[in-house]
Design an enzyme around this catalytic site. Structure first.
Site, PDB file in Angstrom:
ATOM      1  N   CYS A 104     -20.520  24.441 -16.285  1.00 10.65           N
ATOM      2  CA  CYS A 104     -19.838  23.404 -17.070  1.00 10.65           C
ATOM      3  C   CYS A 104     -20.439  22.036 -16.722  1.00 10.65           C
ATOM      4  O   CYS A 104     -20.314  21.581 -15.579  1.00 10.65           O
ATOM      5  CB  CYS A 104     -18.347  23.439 -16.758  1.00 10.65           C
ATOM      6  SG  CYS A 104     -17.374  22.304 -17.771  1.00 10.65           S
ATOM      7  N   TYR A 118      -3.658 -14.181   5.148  1.00 10.85           N
ATOM      8  CA  TYR A 118      -2.317 -13.766   5.554  1.00 10.85           C
ATOM      9  C   TYR A 118      -2.238 -12.864   6.784  1.00 10.85           C
ATOM     10  O   TYR A 118      -1.146 -12.505   7.208  1.00 10.85           O
ATOM     11  CB  TYR A 118      -1.620 -13.038   4.395  1.00 10.85           C
ATOM     12  CG  TYR A 118      -2.451 -11.940   3.750  1.00 10.85           C
ATOM     13  CD1 TYR A 118      -2.688 -10.729   4.386  1.00 10.85           C
ATOM     14  CD2 TYR A 118      -2.983 -12.126   2.487  1.00 10.85           C
ATOM     15  CE1 TYR A 118      -3.436  -9.738   3.788  1.00 10.85           C
ATOM     16  CE2 TYR A 118      -3.733 -11.136   1.867  1.00 10.85           C
ATOM     17  CZ  TYR A 118      -3.959  -9.938   2.529  1.00 10.85           C
ATOM     18  OH  TYR A 118      -4.721  -8.960   1.930  1.00 10.85           O
ATOM     19  N   LYS A 125       6.631  -3.963  -5.853  1.00 10.11           N
ATOM     20  CA  LYS A 125       5.917  -4.350  -7.069  1.00 10.11           C
ATOM     21  C   LYS A 125       6.913  -4.767  -8.146  1.00 10.11           C
ATOM     22  O   LYS A 125       7.879  -4.045  -8.420  1.00 10.11           O
ATOM     23  CB  LYS A 125       5.057  -3.181  -7.579  1.00 10.11           C
ATOM     24  CG  LYS A 125       4.037  -2.652  -6.581  1.00 10.11           C
ATOM     25  CD  LYS A 125       2.979  -3.683  -6.234  1.00 10.11           C
ATOM     26  CE  LYS A 125       1.963  -3.860  -7.314  1.00 10.11           C
ATOM     27  NZ  LYS A 125       0.997  -2.783  -7.441  1.00 10.11           N
ATOM     28  N   ASP A 166      -2.872 -11.229  -6.364  1.00 11.86           N
ATOM     29  CA  ASP A 166      -3.655 -10.291  -7.161  1.00 11.86           C
ATOM     30  C   ASP A 166      -5.106 -10.762  -7.199  1.00 11.86           C
ATOM     31  O   ASP A 166      -5.518 -11.519  -8.076  1.00 11.86           O
ATOM     32  CB  ASP A 166      -3.074 -10.219  -8.578  1.00 11.86           C
ATOM     33  CG  ASP A 166      -3.474  -8.938  -9.287  1.00 11.86           C
ATOM     34  OD1 ASP A 166      -3.986  -8.025  -8.609  1.00 11.86           O
ATOM     35  OD2 ASP A 166      -3.285  -8.846 -10.508  1.00 11.86           O
ATOM     36  N   CYS A 175     -12.132  25.160 -22.487  1.00 12.45           N
ATOM     37  CA  CYS A 175     -12.784  23.945 -21.985  1.00 12.45           C
ATOM     38  C   CYS A 175     -13.455  23.196 -23.136  1.00 12.45           C
ATOM     39  O   CYS A 175     -14.217  23.790 -23.911  1.00 12.45           O
ATOM     40  CB  CYS A 175     -13.828  24.313 -20.928  1.00 12.45           C
ATOM     41  SG  CYS A 175     -14.748  22.880 -20.318  1.00 12.45           S
ATOM     42  N   CYS A 193     -11.033  24.626 -15.680  1.00 16.73           N
ATOM     43  CA  CYS A 193     -12.133  25.386 -16.258  1.00 16.73           C
ATOM     44  C   CYS A 193     -12.807  26.124 -15.109  1.00 16.73           C
ATOM     45  O   CYS A 193     -13.318  25.486 -14.185  1.00 16.73           O
ATOM     46  CB  CYS A 193     -13.134  24.453 -16.947  1.00 16.73           C
ATOM     47  SG  CYS A 193     -14.667  25.291 -17.400  1.00 16.73           S
ATOM     48  N   LYS A 246       2.513 -11.138  -3.002  1.00 19.52           N
ATOM     49  CA  LYS A 246       1.360 -10.234  -3.068  1.00 19.52           C
ATOM     50  C   LYS A 246       0.360 -10.818  -4.063  1.00 19.52           C
ATOM     51  O   LYS A 246       0.612 -10.832  -5.256  1.00 19.52           O
ATOM     52  CB  LYS A 246       1.796  -8.832  -3.503  1.00 19.52           C
ATOM     53  CG  LYS A 246       0.698  -7.803  -3.453  1.00 19.52           C
ATOM     54  CD  LYS A 246       1.244  -6.424  -3.793  1.00 19.52           C
ATOM     55  CE  LYS A 246       0.150  -5.376  -3.676  1.00 19.52           C
ATOM     56  NZ  LYS A 246      -0.931  -5.585  -4.657  1.00 19.52           N
ATOM     57  N   GLU A 266       6.012 -12.188   2.007  1.00 23.26           N
ATOM     58  CA  GLU A 266       4.897 -12.946   1.447  1.00 23.26           C
ATOM     59  C   GLU A 266       4.654 -12.488   0.012  1.00 23.26           C
ATOM     60  O   GLU A 266       4.878 -11.320  -0.314  1.00 23.26           O
ATOM     61  CB  GLU A 266       3.623 -12.718   2.271  1.00 23.26           C
ATOM     62  CG  GLU A 266       3.771 -13.045   3.744  1.00 23.26           C
ATOM     63  CD  GLU A 266       2.623 -12.453   4.565  1.00 23.26           C
ATOM     64  OE1 GLU A 266       1.475 -12.483   4.086  1.00 23.26           O
ATOM     65  OE2 GLU A 266       2.892 -11.940   5.668  1.00 23.26           O
ATOM     66  N   CYS A 306     -17.562  23.380 -22.293  1.00 29.15           N
ATOM     67  CA  CYS A 306     -18.372  24.610 -22.254  1.00 29.15           C
ATOM     68  C   CYS A 306     -17.721  25.787 -22.979  1.00 29.15           C
ATOM     69  O   CYS A 306     -18.331  26.845 -23.112  1.00 29.15           O
ATOM     70  CB  CYS A 306     -18.690  24.997 -20.804  1.00 29.15           C
ATOM     71  SG  CYS A 306     -17.235  25.507 -19.855  1.00 29.15           S
TER      72      CYS A 306
END
Length: 666
Positions: free
Chosen positions: A427, A222, A309, A115, A403, A421, A113, A111, A406
């Site tokens: 943070c 489907y 795909k 979207d 980081c 971090c 696919k 079938e 922070c």
């Protein structure tokens, strides 16, 4: 002719014309004639409200207002599909199917696919009872009023339909309808929509169904799901769906081999652009429903289906700057900030670079011209650098050492790809991220509180952790940006209501690293309370089914932290559920504890789902495939030959459904 008879005849006639036009695409009357008949019916219904019918063709114009979409549990989980991107992966999947079934006598349904936005429709006695979005697969939003406005969704069925069943599909926006909507927006100076998929998905959540009715949405179905269905194959299901009045696209074919599957893929890879709607691949399913049951599911996907795909669209653009994001666990994700480029219907400005190793592997640098793809046509990613465009003074990217939020020095544990971090409690993005996780739908599901509001609460110094939420007052919240009196009241009420959330979801909400939904449920069921889990040793945790050393150590680390223990004590004080509610625990006994069962075949007294539930309710575990850890195989008629052979080879007892009933009833 009496009034009711006239109304009934008009409804039936209009339903037939609607079916001819929107499903069969073969209208037999003009639009004007249809509108005249619809107007006549509307006038009769208005004069005689005693003959109201929620499934009358007049209800398709909408008008119902939905302020809050109710969350509904799916009776049958909506799984996601595994993706493949090459013919070799398809052939490997076919080999796994043959091995799992113990036979090469397998046919496949191919079938397209679609979207769009996934939907599950429930029909009872031939009438549309409910329409629910996919959500997280376990639960979704009730969008019935909006879906009723979609002309290709039958409100009443025809033929020999079952008393109750579910049918899954996609709500889509055909390309010509999408183009017309955008043209209308451009003419009045408004911003056009980005792509059909997002527009279709957003349409389902409009509060006014009359607005949805004005959008040219379509629904392609489907998959039929339910008990005692009059079908034995997927392809037969598509044919039945059409007979009952559903729009099940006719491009689907029955393939006898993977070579025929590949031929179907090759055809549509070329001709997909001729379709009236977007498609991004082909879905291949084992055709026989009994074989589907034999193959079963992984934690996320059916083993009997796979999505191929089509090659992702690619575009080139300039990488302006590399920035770094900090997640709730402290993980650092480098992000490529790009010059805007059109890709697969959307404008792409950012792409993930994943980690330091990926940057080094691609040798990505600021100022480079890069090729961008959508991974699975969803998340943009950089796949290569155009070295012919590289500037002479270009310098290799130096990954950050501290980081960006922070300033704490980053760490990278041996064997892990990402930097972290370690400033867990200081943070800001980590703190905000943990609270956002805590309030999320699968966790505490706090109505009236979203991710942006969490950030506002933190920045206003009103919260520093998720326990602080339970001390918020309406007066504190009202001054926040975009927060009205009613919004503030809903937020505080939503926080209060979260005290009813069951323990297994609370445990997931705490954000213990590696403890996802499934693991949280297992731990909650095993230890019954937060105290039982907190006192468990590393060895005890590892012995729990499917809990490995990494998860066990993470749980130990969480409870060894004094700040975490203090947070939990505060949550207990606020009335959060920290014990398994026996009323929601379906356990009947522990007679089967320590035993793993595999269910195979067709049964007379139980459905397969009933059998599996009975195993779990009595303390046993349901295995998806036979291994040395399997204790019993519950076998019905037509047990899969591969499973039978493996069970006999390993010496695993094969019992009937009567034997099983005796085990749990003794």
């Amino acid at each position: 002719m009496d009034i009711l008879q006239k109304i009934t005849e008009l409804r039936e006639e209009l339903q037939q014309h609607n079916y001819n036009y929107y499903v069969l695409d073969t209208p037999v009357i003009s639009d004007l004639e249809f509108d005249m008949k619809l107007k006549e019916l509307q006038e009769l219904e208005e004069k005689h409200p005693e003959y109201y019918d929620a499934n009358s063709p007049t209800q398709r114009v909408g008008g119902a207002i939905t302020k809050n979409f109710e969350t509904v549990q799916h009776e049958y989980r909506m799984y996601s599909l595994d993706n493949s991107y090459s013919k070799e992966e398809l052939q490997e999947w076919e080999q796994r199917v043959h091995k799992g079934l113990g036979t090469t006598a397998v046919t496949y349904t191919c079938e397209l696919k679609y979207d769009g936005a996934s939907i599950s429709l429930t029909y009872e006695n031939g009438k549309l009872a409910q329409a629910v979005t996919r959500g997280d697969g376990f639960q979704g939003d009730d969008v019935t009023n909006n879906v009723k406005t979609i002309r290709s969704v039958p409100l009443k069925l025809r033929g020999d339909y079952p008393e109750k069943f579910h049918i899954r599909g996609e709500i889509i926006l055909p390309l010509d309808g999408f183009a017309k909507m955008n043209q209308d927006l451009i003419e009045i100076g408004e911003t056009p929509y980005a792509n059909p998929r997002n527009t279709a998905s957003g349409s389902l959540k409009l509060q006014d169904s009359s607005l949805v009715a004005k959008r040219p949405l379509d629904c392609l179905l489907y998959s039929i799901i339910g008990n005692n269905l009059p079908i034995s194959t997927q392809f037969e299901g598509l044919e039945k769906a059409r007979e009952w009045g559903f729009k099940a696209p006719k491009e689907a074919i029955l393939a006898n081999s993977i070579q025929e599957v590949i031929a179907f893929i090759d055809h549509w890879d070329v001709h997909r652009h001729e379709l009236p709607y977007e498609t991004d691949g082909v879905v291949i399913k084992v055709n026989d429903l009994y074989q589907q049951e034999e193959l079963g599911y992984t934690a996320k996907s059916p083993r009997w289906a796979i999505a191929y795909k089509f090659k992702a669209e690619q575009a080139s653009t300039k990488l302006d700057k590399i920035t770094y994001q900090v997640g709730r666990t402290g993980a650092i994700t480098p992000v490529a900030n790009l010059q805007p480029v059109q890709l697969a219907g959307t404008t792409v400005k950012r792409a993930s670079l994943h980690n330091a190793d990926q940057i080094a592997k691609l040798d990505v640098r600021e100022g480079d011209t890069v090729f961008v793809e959508k991974g699975g046509e969803i998340i943009p990613k950089i796949v290569a650098v155009d070295f012919t465009q590289r500037q002479e003074n270009s310098e290799p990217t130096k990954y950050i050492t501290h980081c960006p939020e922070c300033g704490t020095e980053l760490i990278r544990k041996e064997g892990e790809a990402q930097h972290y971090c370690p400033n867990f409690y200081g943070c800001p993005p980590q703190i905000i991220g943990r609270v956002q996780h805590y309030i999320s739908r699968k966790a505490m599901d706090i109505e009236g509180l979203g991710g942006e509001t969490v950030a506002l609460l933190y920045n206003a110094d009103l919260i520093k952790n998720y326990a602080d939420l339970y001390e918020l007052t309406k007066e504190q919240v009202i001054p926040l940006e975009r927060m009205a009196d009613k919004s503030a009241e809903n937020l505080v009420n939503g926080i209060e209501k979260s005290k009813e959330i069951p323990f297994e979801r609370v445990l997931y909400a705490l954000g213990i690293r590696y403890v996802g939904e499934t693991v949280a449920k297992k731990l909650a069921k095993h230890y019954k309370s937060i105290d039982g889990l907190a006192n468990a040793t590393l060895t005890e945790l590892i012995l729990v089914d499917e809990i490995g050393e990494r998860i066990a150590q993470s749980v130990i680390d969480f409870f060894e932290n004094e700040k975490n223990r203090m947070l939990i004590e505060r949550l207990k004080g606020y009335g959060i559920q920290m014990e398994l509610n026996e009323a929601t625990d379906t356990s009947v006994s522990d007679k089967l504890a320590g035993n793993t069962f595999v269910v195979s075949g067709v049964f007379e007294k139980f459905s397969r789902n009933d059998l599996k539930k009975a195993i779990e309710d009595n303390g046993g575990k349901v295995g998806s495939s036979i291994s040395s850890k399997t204790n019993y195989v519950v076998a019905g008629e037509n047990m899969g030959p591969a499973k039978l052979e493996k069970a006999e080879k390993l010496g695993i007892p094969i019992i009937s459904e009567d034997d099983f009933a005796k085990m749990i009833n003794n």
